[in-house]
Design a protein around this motif. Structure first.
Motif, PDB file in Angstrom:
ATOM      1  N   LYS A   8       0.735  -1.330   0.079  1.00  0.00           N
ATOM      2  CA  LYS A   8      -0.035  -0.007   0.045  1.00  0.00           C
ATOM      3  C   LYS A   8       0.961   1.262  -0.020  1.00  0.00           C
ATOM      4  O   LYS A   8       1.982   1.129   0.410  1.00  0.00           O
ATOM      5  CB  LYS A   8      -0.988  -0.179   1.144  1.00  0.00           C
ATOM      6  CG  LYS A   8      -0.144   0.259   2.628  1.00  0.00           C
ATOM      7  CD  LYS A   8      -1.359  -0.087   3.610  1.00  0.00           C
ATOM      8  CE  LYS A   8      -0.873  -0.030   4.828  1.00  0.00           C
ATOM      9  NZ  LYS A   8      -1.590  -0.256   6.020  1.00  0.00           N
ATOM     10  N   MET A  20      -4.111   0.279  -1.986  1.00  0.00           N
ATOM     11  CA  MET A  20      -3.398  -0.987  -1.525  1.00  0.00           C
ATOM     12  C   MET A  20      -3.858  -1.901  -3.240  1.00  0.00           C
ATOM     13  O   MET A  20      -4.708  -1.897  -3.668  1.00  0.00           O
ATOM     14  CB  MET A  20      -4.629  -1.661  -0.701  1.00  0.00           C
ATOM     15  CG  MET A  20      -3.854  -3.018   0.003  1.00  0.00           C
ATOM     16  SD  MET A  20      -4.818  -4.014   1.302  1.00  0.00           S
ATOM     17  CE  MET A  20      -4.985  -2.561   2.464  1.00  0.00           C
ATOM     18  N   ALA A  82       2.568   1.999  -4.520  1.00  0.00           N
ATOM     19  CA  ALA A  82       2.185   0.590  -4.156  1.00  0.00           C
ATOM     20  C   ALA A  82       2.518  -0.513  -5.159  1.00  0.00           C
ATOM     21  O   ALA A  82       2.976  -1.455  -4.558  1.00  0.00           O
ATOM     22  CB  ALA A  82       0.526   0.792  -4.121  1.00  0.00           C
TER      23      ALA A  82
END
Length: 87
Positions: A8, A20, A82
């Motif tokens: 994330k 995420m 991420a």
């Protein structure tokens, strides 16, 4: 690009987005979005996320995003971060 683990980036602060990414067995990109500005900008946020996923050549990934009013460049940066953390 392949996502190998859950990762994330971002925060739940005002004007930011928490993204995420996680691997999934099926091909394609699955997107879940929550936003405080969904009615006004939900379509634009989805568009930015999906276009960025395409640019990163993502496949077999689930993206969960919790938006608190982030601008387009922040959304792109958080997704890219991420994904790089998920390598």
């Amino acid at each position: 690009m392949k996502v190998n683990k859950i990762a994330k980036a971002g925060t739940l602060e005002s004007n930011d987005i928490l993204i995420m990414v996680m691997p999934k067995d099926e091909p394609g990109v699955e997107l879940e979005l929550e936003s405080i500005v969904m009615k006004q900008f939900g379509a634009q946020i989805k568009k930015v996320l999906l276009e960025s996923a395409k640019e990163l050549e993502l496949d077999g990934v689930k993206i969960q995003a919790q938006d608190k009013g982030a601008l387009d460049y922040t959304i792109k940066a958080r997704l890219e971060t991420a994904v790089k953390r998920a390598q």
